[in-house]
Each structure stands twice: as structure tokens, then as C-alpha cells.
Design a protein around this motif. Structure first.
Motif, short mmCIF file in Angstrom:
data_model
loop_
_atom_site.label_atom_id
_atom_site.label_comp_id
_atom_site.label_asym_id
_atom_site.label_seq_id
_atom_site.Cartn_x
_atom_site.Cartn_y
_atom_site.Cartn_z
N GLN A 21 -20.20 63.22 67.27
CA GLN A 21 -21.44 63.14 66.50
C GLN A 21 -22.55 62.74 67.45
OE1 GLN A 21 -20.16 60.31 63.43
NE2 GLN A 21 -20.68 61.91 61.97
N ALA A 22 -23.53 63.61 67.57
CA ALA A 22 -24.61 63.35 68.51
C ALA A 22 -25.44 62.14 68.06
CB ALA A 22 -25.51 64.58 68.62
N PRO A 23 -25.77 61.26 69.00
CA PRO A 23 -26.64 60.13 68.67
C PRO A 23 -28.06 60.63 68.40
CG PRO A 23 -26.21 60.18 71.02
CD PRO A 23 -25.37 61.26 70.40
N THR A 24 -28.80 59.86 67.65
CA THR A 24 -30.17 60.23 67.30
C THR A 24 -31.17 59.31 68.01
OG1 THR A 24 -30.21 58.73 65.42
CG2 THR A 24 -29.43 60.99 65.00
N GLN B 85 -22.06 51.65 67.26
CA GLN B 85 -22.02 53.01 66.71
C GLN B 85 -22.28 54.04 67.81
OE1 GLN B 85 -24.49 53.69 63.26
NE2 GLN B 85 -24.31 55.90 63.45
N LEU B 86 -23.22 53.75 68.70
CA LEU B 86 -23.50 54.64 69.82
C LEU B 86 -22.25 54.81 70.67
CD1 LEU B 86 -25.63 56.22 71.53
CD2 LEU B 86 -25.92 54.11 72.82
N TYR B 87 -21.59 53.71 70.98
CA TYR B 87 -20.38 53.76 71.79
C TYR B 87 -19.29 54.59 71.10
CZ TYR B 87 -16.14 52.41 74.20
OH TYR B 87 -14.95 52.45 74.87
N LEU B 88 -19.04 54.29 69.84
CA LEU B 88 -17.97 54.98 69.11
C LEU B 88 -18.23 56.48 68.97
CD1 LEU B 88 -17.16 52.36 66.34
CD2 LEU B 88 -15.75 52.97 68.33
N SER B 89 -19.48 56.85 68.82
CA SER B 89 -19.77 58.27 68.63
C SER B 89 -19.86 59.06 69.93
CB SER B 89 -21.06 58.44 67.83
OG SER B 89 -22.18 58.01 68.57
N THR B 90 -19.98 58.37 71.07
CA THR B 90 -20.16 59.08 72.34
C THR B 90 -19.06 58.83 73.37
OG1 THR B 90 -21.53 57.29 73.26
CG2 THR B 90 -22.68 59.07 72.08
N GLN B 91 -18.19 57.87 73.14
CA GLN B 91 -17.23 57.46 74.17
C GLN B 91 -16.33 58.61 74.66
OE1 GLN B 91 -14.26 54.64 72.88
NE2 GLN B 91 -14.19 55.52 70.83
N HIS B 92 -15.86 59.45 73.77
CA HIS B 92 -14.95 60.53 74.20
C HIS B 92 -15.68 61.56 75.06
CE1 HIS B 92 -11.72 58.91 71.82
NE2 HIS B 92 -12.50 58.88 70.77
N ALA B 93 -16.91 61.88 74.68
CA ALA B 93 -17.69 62.84 75.46
C ALA B 93 -18.03 62.27 76.83
CB ALA B 93 -18.97 63.22 74.71
N VAL B 94 -18.42 61.01 76.89
CA VAL B 94 -18.76 60.38 78.17
C VAL B 94 -17.52 60.32 79.06
CG1 VAL B 94 -19.51 58.22 79.27
CG2 VAL B 94 -20.74 59.10 77.27
N TYR B 95 -16.39 59.93 78.49
CA TYR B 95 -15.15 59.86 79.28
C TYR B 95 -14.76 61.24 79.79
CZ TYR B 95 -10.34 59.03 80.63
OH TYR B 95 -9.18 58.97 81.35
N THR C 56 -36.07 52.05 78.33
CA THR C 56 -36.80 53.08 79.07
C THR C 56 -36.57 54.47 78.49
OG1 THR C 56 -35.02 53.51 80.67
CG2 THR C 56 -36.59 51.73 81.19
N TYR C 57 -35.66 54.59 77.51
CA TYR C 57 -35.38 55.89 76.91
C TYR C 57 -36.62 56.38 76.18
CZ TYR C 57 -33.69 59.47 73.74
OH TYR C 57 -33.54 60.64 73.04
N ILE C 58 -37.03 57.60 76.47
CA ILE C 58 -38.19 58.22 75.81
C ILE C 58 -37.65 59.19 74.76
CG2 ILE C 58 -40.22 59.67 76.12
CD1 ILE C 58 -40.27 58.61 79.05
N PRO C 59 -37.90 58.92 73.48
CA PRO C 59 -37.37 59.78 72.42
C PRO C 59 -37.87 61.23 72.54
CG PRO C 59 -38.19 57.72 71.50
CD PRO C 59 -38.62 57.77 72.94
N GLN C 60 -36.93 62.12 72.79
CA GLN C 60 -37.23 63.55 72.88
C GLN C 60 -36.18 64.36 72.12
OE1 GLN C 60 -37.31 64.38 77.08
NE2 GLN C 60 -39.27 63.36 77.38
N GLY C 61 -35.37 63.66 71.32
CA GLY C 61 -34.34 64.35 70.56
C GLY C 61 -33.11 64.68 71.37
N LYS C 62 -32.98 64.09 72.57
CA LYS C 62 -31.85 64.39 73.45
C LYS C 62 -31.24 63.12 74.03
CE LYS C 62 -33.39 68.95 74.79
NZ LYS C 62 -33.49 69.89 75.89
N PRO C 63 -30.82 62.18 73.19
CA PRO C 63 -30.25 60.96 73.75
C PRO C 63 -28.95 61.21 74.52
CG PRO C 63 -30.15 60.92 71.35
CD PRO C 63 -30.94 62.11 71.73
N MET C 64 -28.17 62.20 74.11
CA MET C 64 -26.91 62.45 74.82
C MET C 64 -27.16 62.96 76.23
SD MET C 64 -23.88 61.76 74.08
CE MET C 64 -22.34 61.94 74.94
N ALA C 65 -28.20 63.75 76.42
CA ALA C 65 -28.55 64.21 77.76
C ALA C 65 -28.91 63.02 78.64
CB ALA C 65 -29.69 65.22 77.71
N TRP C 66 -29.65 62.06 78.09
CA TRP C 66 -30.02 60.84 78.82
C TRP C 66 -28.77 60.05 79.19
CZ3 TRP C 66 -30.00 55.49 77.44
CH2 TRP C 66 -30.76 54.67 78.26
#
Length: 189
Positions: free
Chosen positions: A14-17, A34-44, A74-84
């Protein structure tokens, strides 16, 4: 041979918002969890595709989330938190590869976890994982691991890696053919 989510113990990706990122930046512990749980597998999966070593990927994953926590302001909201997030993970992986290269540790497979247990073993059979880490090109490795281990859809992978969907699909199918051929020929021990 290769199945989707293994025994189903992890959620699909599930992509973070941007909203979630703002809540993390505000110091909300539940949002970071929630960020960790939703992204951990993709990051790993991304880190493993780069460093080819489960233990190193796990260490870098911890470093990635520490860095996220420290620099989320420092994150600038652009709709792409996963890319960051992926940029942070990739930078840490490349730093580690340079460090290991300077130490003369060019063959990362020699440093594999002796127990054979890792976070991804439930999603991918160890034979296929080891094969993927050695015979696949970096792009193929990344796509296979993000799709199979992290449960990401091909369109999400294409968006995240800024690769055309057709290229993602053809790379995935080419990788699967390589893995099937490797297993049939018994090339993987």
C-alpha cells in the motif's frame, strides 16, 4: 514454483500518502509505524536487489527508517513519498557497496546469512532467491523482488522505478524464464 505472497503472512503493498508523511513529520508514532508496515517489504526487496545479501539488506533497512525518521521534515509533498523513501534506501545501499568495495569484499554472496533464514524466505523459495541474486540483472532482480516479495503490482513498480510498464513486464517475464531455466538445468545448488 514462485508464488505470490507465500503463506500470506504479509499484506500487499500500500503506497504511503503525503498526508501520512505529514503525520510522520509531526511526530505521530502511529503514523511512522503505519509507514513502516506498509513499506517494509518493498524497501527490503529493493535493498536486497542492490546488495544481494539478506543480512546487509536488513541492516540497511534499519538505517533507511532511521534516516526517514530524522529527515522526514525535508520531504516535499509531491504525491511520491515512496520514490523519496527509495532514494534514501538506494543512497544508503550504494554507500555500503562502496564501503565494502574499498575493503575488497567484492563477492557479496560470500557474506550470506549462514542460517538461510531471512524476511523474504516465506515469499520466495530459497533456491529461486539465490538464483535471482546471482543470475538476474539488477533491473530484473529489482522487479522480481518488488513484485513477488513486496506484493507490488507491475504498474506500481513502473511508476516507482520510472520505467515504462512494457519494460517492467518484459523484464519480469525474461527474469522468470531465466529462473525456470536455471532450476530445470540444476544450475543452482
Amino acid at each position: 514454483m514462485v508464488t505470490g505472497n507465500g503463506n500470506g503472512n504479509h499484506q500487499s503493498y500500500q503506497a504511503p500518502t503525503d498526508q501520512l508523511m505529514r503525520q510522520v513529520a509531526a511526530g505521530e508514532d502511529w503514523a511512522f509505524a503505519q509507514l513502516y508496515l506498509s513499506t517494509q517489504h518493498a524497501v527490503y526487496a529493493l535493498l536486497l536487489s542492490l546488495v544481494k545479501n539478506p543480512a546487509t539488506a536488513e541492516d540497511l533497512m534499519q538505517d533507511t527508517y532511521l534516516s526517514i525518521r530524522q529527515s522526514v521534515g525535508t520531504y516535499i509533498p509531491q504525491g511520491k513519498p515512496m520514490a523519496w523513501i527509495f532514494t534514501i534506501a538506494k543512497n544508503l545501499a550504494y554507500q555500503e557497496l562502496r564501503r565494502l568495495s574499498k575493503q575488497g569484499a567484492e563477492n557479496f554472496a560470500d557474506h550470506e546469512d549462514a542460517s538461510g533464514e531471512d524476511n523474504i524466505s516465506q515469499a520466495i523459495d530459497n533456491i529461486v532467491l539465490r538464483s535471482a541474486l546471482t543470475i538476474l540483472e539488477e533491473r530484473e532482480r529489482k522487479i522480481v523482488l518488488l513484485h513477488v516479495a513486496a506484493g507490488m503490482k507491475f504498474v506500481e513498480i513502473a511508476s516507482l522505478t520510472e520505467t515504462p510498464l512494457g519494460t517492467v513486464l518484459s523484464s519480469y517475464h525474461r527474469a522468470m524464464r531465466k529462473l525456470q531455466k536455471s532450476v530445470r538445468e540444476g544450475a543452482v545448488q
